[in-house]
Scaffold this active site. Structure first.
Site, PDB file in Angstrom:
ATOM      1  N   HIS A 206       0.788  -1.237   0.000  1.00  0.00           N
ATOM      2  CA  HIS A 206       0.000   0.000   0.000  1.00  0.00           C
ATOM      3  C   HIS A 206       0.820   1.287   0.000  1.00  0.00           C
ATOM      4  O   HIS A 206       0.274   2.362  -0.188  1.00  0.00           O
ATOM      5  CB  HIS A 206      -0.972   0.023   1.189  1.00  0.00           C
ATOM      6  CG  HIS A 206      -0.302   0.354   2.481  1.00  0.00           C
ATOM      7  ND1 HIS A 206       0.320  -0.595   3.244  1.00  0.00           N
ATOM      8  CD2 HIS A 206      -0.135   1.529   3.135  1.00  0.00           C
ATOM      9  CE1 HIS A 206       0.849  -0.025   4.307  1.00  0.00           C
ATOM     10  NE2 HIS A 206       0.592   1.265   4.261  1.00  0.00           N
TER      11      HIS A 206
HETATM   12  C1  UD1 Z   1      -2.311   5.495   5.240  1.00  0.00           C
HETATM   13  C2  UD1 Z   1      -1.074   6.124   5.861  1.00  0.00           C
HETATM   14  C3  UD1 Z   1       0.018   5.074   5.967  1.00  0.00           C
HETATM   15  C4  UD1 Z   1      -0.469   3.835   6.666  1.00  0.00           C
HETATM   16  C5  UD1 Z   1      -1.724   3.323   5.974  1.00  0.00           C
HETATM   17  C6  UD1 Z   1      -2.280   2.114   6.658  1.00  0.00           C
HETATM   18  C7  UD1 Z   1      -0.638   8.499   5.435  1.00  0.00           C
HETATM   19  C8  UD1 Z   1       0.175   9.463   4.667  1.00  0.00           C
HETATM   20  N1  UD1 Z   1      -0.557   7.216   5.045  1.00  0.00           N
HETATM   21  O1  UD1 Z   1      -1.971   5.114   3.913  1.00  0.00           O
HETATM   22  O2  UD1 Z   1       1.097   5.609   6.690  1.00  0.00           O
HETATM   23  O3  UD1 Z   1       0.535   2.851   6.630  1.00  0.00           O
HETATM   24  O4  UD1 Z   1      -2.698   4.371   5.990  1.00  0.00           O
HETATM   25  O5  UD1 Z   1      -3.247   1.483   5.873  1.00  0.00           O
HETATM   26  O6  UD1 Z   1      -1.329   8.890   6.346  1.00  0.00           O
HETATM   27  N2  UD1 Z   1      -9.045   4.498   0.435  1.00  0.00           N
HETATM   28  C9  UD1 Z   1     -10.266   3.883   0.315  1.00  0.00           C
HETATM   29  N3  UD1 Z   1     -10.956   3.585   1.467  1.00  0.00           N
HETATM   30  C10 UD1 Z   1     -10.485   3.855   2.702  1.00  0.00           C
HETATM   31  C11 UD1 Z   1      -9.254   4.499   2.810  1.00  0.00           C
HETATM   32  C12 UD1 Z   1      -8.539   4.803   1.676  1.00  0.00           C
HETATM   33  O7  UD1 Z   1     -10.726   3.604  -0.778  1.00  0.00           O
HETATM   34  O8  UD1 Z   1     -11.169   3.546   3.700  1.00  0.00           O
HETATM   35  C13 UD1 Z   1      -8.265   4.808  -0.787  1.00  0.00           C
HETATM   36  C14 UD1 Z   1      -8.542   6.188  -1.329  1.00  0.00           C
HETATM   37  O9  UD1 Z   1      -8.465   6.110  -2.721  1.00  0.00           O
HETATM   38  C15 UD1 Z   1      -7.379   6.991  -0.811  1.00  0.00           C
HETATM   39  C16 UD1 Z   1      -6.261   5.972  -0.830  1.00  0.00           C
HETATM   40  O10 UD1 Z   1      -6.895   4.729  -0.478  1.00  0.00           O
HETATM   41  O11 UD1 Z   1      -7.077   8.099  -1.588  1.00  0.00           O
HETATM   42  C17 UD1 Z   1      -5.141   6.273   0.139  1.00  0.00           C
HETATM   43  O12 UD1 Z   1      -5.648   6.418   1.459  1.00  0.00           O
HETATM   44  P1  UD1 Z   1      -4.809   7.243   2.548  1.00  0.00           P
HETATM   45  O13 UD1 Z   1      -5.470   7.139   3.861  1.00  0.00           O
HETATM   46  O14 UD1 Z   1      -4.486   8.594   2.026  1.00  0.00           O
HETATM   47  O15 UD1 Z   1      -3.432   6.487   2.582  1.00  0.00           O
HETATM   48  P2  UD1 Z   1      -3.103   4.945   2.829  1.00  0.00           P
HETATM   49  O16 UD1 Z   1      -2.460   4.401   1.624  1.00  0.00           O
HETATM   50  O17 UD1 Z   1      -4.255   4.200   3.383  1.00  0.00           O
END
Ligand code: UD1
Length: 362
Positions: A206
Site C-alpha cells: 500500500h
Molecule cells: C495510510 C497512511 C500510511 C499507513 C496506511 C495504513 C498516510 C500518509 N498514510 O496510507 O502511513 O501505513 O494508511 O493502511 O497517512 N481508500 C479507500 N478507502 C479507505 C481508505 C482509503 O478507498 O477507507 C483509498 C482512497 O483512494 C485513498 C487511498 O486509499 O485516496 C489512500 O488512502 P490514505 O489514507 O491517504 O493512505 P493509505 O495508503 O491508506
C-alpha cells in the site's frame, strides 16, 4: 477515577490496532475521548477493526475522508482544533505516522495542549515517505514520547529529544497478546482461504512508492508470479484502484499462483500470517507481527524503520526486484534466535501509567 481527560485521535487501520490495548488501559485510569478522523472510512478498513478488537465507538467522527496530503491534513487540523477548543482535554494522544497523527499533534501543540506520541522515534531516514515527515514533526511537538525500542529512543536522542522519552515496548504486541488466542484467528483460517499451512505466502502492498508507481507495481506482480507457490494478496483499496488505473489487472490474472483478496480483517489476517511460509509486505506493522510469530518477512522496500527484524535475520529487504522477491520467498531465513526486542506485550499499561503520573505532576 480521576477527572483527567485524554483525547485520542485515530483514523487509519494501524491506529485502530494500536488503540485497542491503549484505550483499554487509559479507560481504567482516566477519561478517554476517542476521535476518528475518517482517514479510513470503508467498513473493511475501519468498522470491522472496531468490532473485532472491542474498541469503544468513537465519541467524535470527523468524516474527513481521502484527499491530497495538504488538503486532507488541513481538513483534519481544522476539525480537531475546533474540537480541542470545545473539549479542552488535558492531553492529546496520537499514534504512529499517518496524516491523522500529524493533524492531531499539530492542532494540540498550537493550542498548548500536551501531545503524547505512541510509537515515537521510528525513522526510515527517507524523507520521500510522507510517513517520515509526519513522524519527525510529531516527535518534535510531543511532550511524552513512547518508544517501542531502544533504537527509537536513540533516534530521538540524535535529534536532541531526550525529555519525556520512555521505552515501553510495542503496543502491537499487546494487541496480539490480547487477541491471538481468539477463535477467529485460529488454525482453521488458511483452509477457509483455500490454502495449506506453511505452503503459501501472504502479501500486502500500500505504500505510495509502490502502489502509485506503475513500474514498481508491475515488478511486484512479476515477483509474486515468479514465486510459483500460492500467494494470497490482501489488496488495499488504494492499490486496488491503481491496478485498474495502470491496466495491471491482466498481469494479475495471468499469475496463476496469485490470489487477490479484499482487505482482510485483523483476526483473519493473524490466522493467515501465523501459518504463512513468508510475509511479503511494505507495511510497517506487519513486519513486526511476522517477527512475533516467527514468520520470515520479505519487505518490499529498500529500507525499514524496524531495523531489529533485519539485523536479527528475520526480515529481508528486497525492494521491488522480481528475482530477489522470488529468492527470498522461496528460501527464507529462519534464525534460531528471536529475542523479545519489542517488549513483553504490556506496553499499554506502562503508557497509561506514565501519562497519568506526568499530567498529575505537571
Ligand atoms: C495510510 C497512511 C500510511 C499507513 C496506511 C495504513 C498516510 C500518509 N498514510 O496510507 O502511513 O501505513 O494508511 O493502511 O497517512 N481508500 C479507500 N478507502 C479507505 C481508505 C482509503 O478507498 O477507507 C483509498 C482512497 O483512494 C485513498 C487511498 O486509499 O485516496 C489512500 O488512502 P490514505 O489514507 O491517504 O493512505 P493509505 O495508503 O491508506
Amino acid at each position: 477515577m480521576s477527572a483527567m481527560r485524554i483525547l485520542s485521535v485515530v483514523g487509519a487501520r494501524p491506529q485502530f490496532i494500536k488503540a485497542a490495548p491503549v484505550s483499554r488501559a487509559l479507560r481504567q485510569r482516566c477519561h478517554e475521548v476517542l476521535v476518528h478522523s475518517g482517514q479510513h472510512y470503508d467498513s473493511a478498513m475501519s468498522d470491522v477493526f472496531f468490532e473485532q478488537l472491542g474498541i469503544p465507538a468513537p465519541d467524535h467522527e470527523l468524516g474527513i475522508g481521502s484527499g491530497r496530503h495538504g488538503e486532507q491534513t488541513a481538513a483534519m487540523l481544522a476539525a480537531i482544533e475546533a474540537l480541542l477548543i470545545d473539549l479542552a482535554p488535558d492531553a492529546v494522544l496520537v499514534y504512529g505516522d499517518t496524516n491523522t497523527t500529524l493533524a492531531g499533534g499539530l492542532a494540540a501543540a498550537k493550542l498548548g495542549v500536551p501531545v503524547v506520541h505512541v510509537e515515537a522515534g521510528l525513522r526510515s531516514f527517507n524523507r520521500a515517505m510522507p510517513e517520515e515527515i509526519n513522524r519527525v514533526v510529531v516527535d518534535h511537538l510531543s511532550e511524552l514520547l513512547f518508544c517501542p525500542t531502544q533504537v527509537a529512543a536513540d533516534n530521538l536522542a540524535a535529534e536532541g529529544i531526550r525529555k519525556g522519552v520512555h521505552v515501553v515496548g510495542d503496543v502491537m504486541l499487546d494487541t496480539l497478546r490480547l487477541f491471538a488466542g481468539h477463535e477467529a484467528a485460529g488454525s482453521h483460517v488458511p483452509a477457509a482461504f483455500g490454502v495449506e499451512p506453511g505452503r503459501y505466502h501472504l502479501a500486502t502492498v500500500h505504500r505510495a512508492a509502490n502502489a502509485d508507481d506503475p513500474d514498481a507495481l508491475a515488478r511486484l506482480i512479476e515477483g509474486f508470479e515468479r514465486i510459483g507457490e500460492p500467494v494470497l494478496w490482501a489488496v488495499h483499496p488504494r492499490t486496488h484502484a491503481r491496478l485498474a488505473e495502470f491496466g495491471l489487472a491482466p498481469a494479475v490474472e495471468r499469475a496463476k499462483n496469485l490470489r487477490v483478496l479484499e482487505p482482510v480483517p485483523y483476526l483473519e489476517t493473524i490466522g493467515l500470517l501465523r501459518a504463512a511460509k513468508t510475509l511479503l509486505t511494505d507495511s510497517g506493522g506487519m513486519q513486526k507481527e511476522a517477527y512475533f510469530f516467527g514468520v520470515p518477512c520479505v519487505t518490499l522496500r529498500d529500507e525499514t524503520e524496524w531495523v531489529e527484524t533485519v539485523e536479527l535475520g528475520w526480515n529481508t529487504l528486497v525492494g521491488t526486484d522480481p528475482d530477489r522477491i522470488a529468492q527470498a520467498s522461496l528460501h527464507p531465513r529462519r534464525p534460531s534466535e528471536r529475542p523479545p526486542v519489542y517488549g513483553d506485550g504490556h506496553a499499554a499499561e506502562r503508557i497509561a501509567d506514565v501519562i497519568v503520573t506526568h499530567l498529575r505532576e505537571r
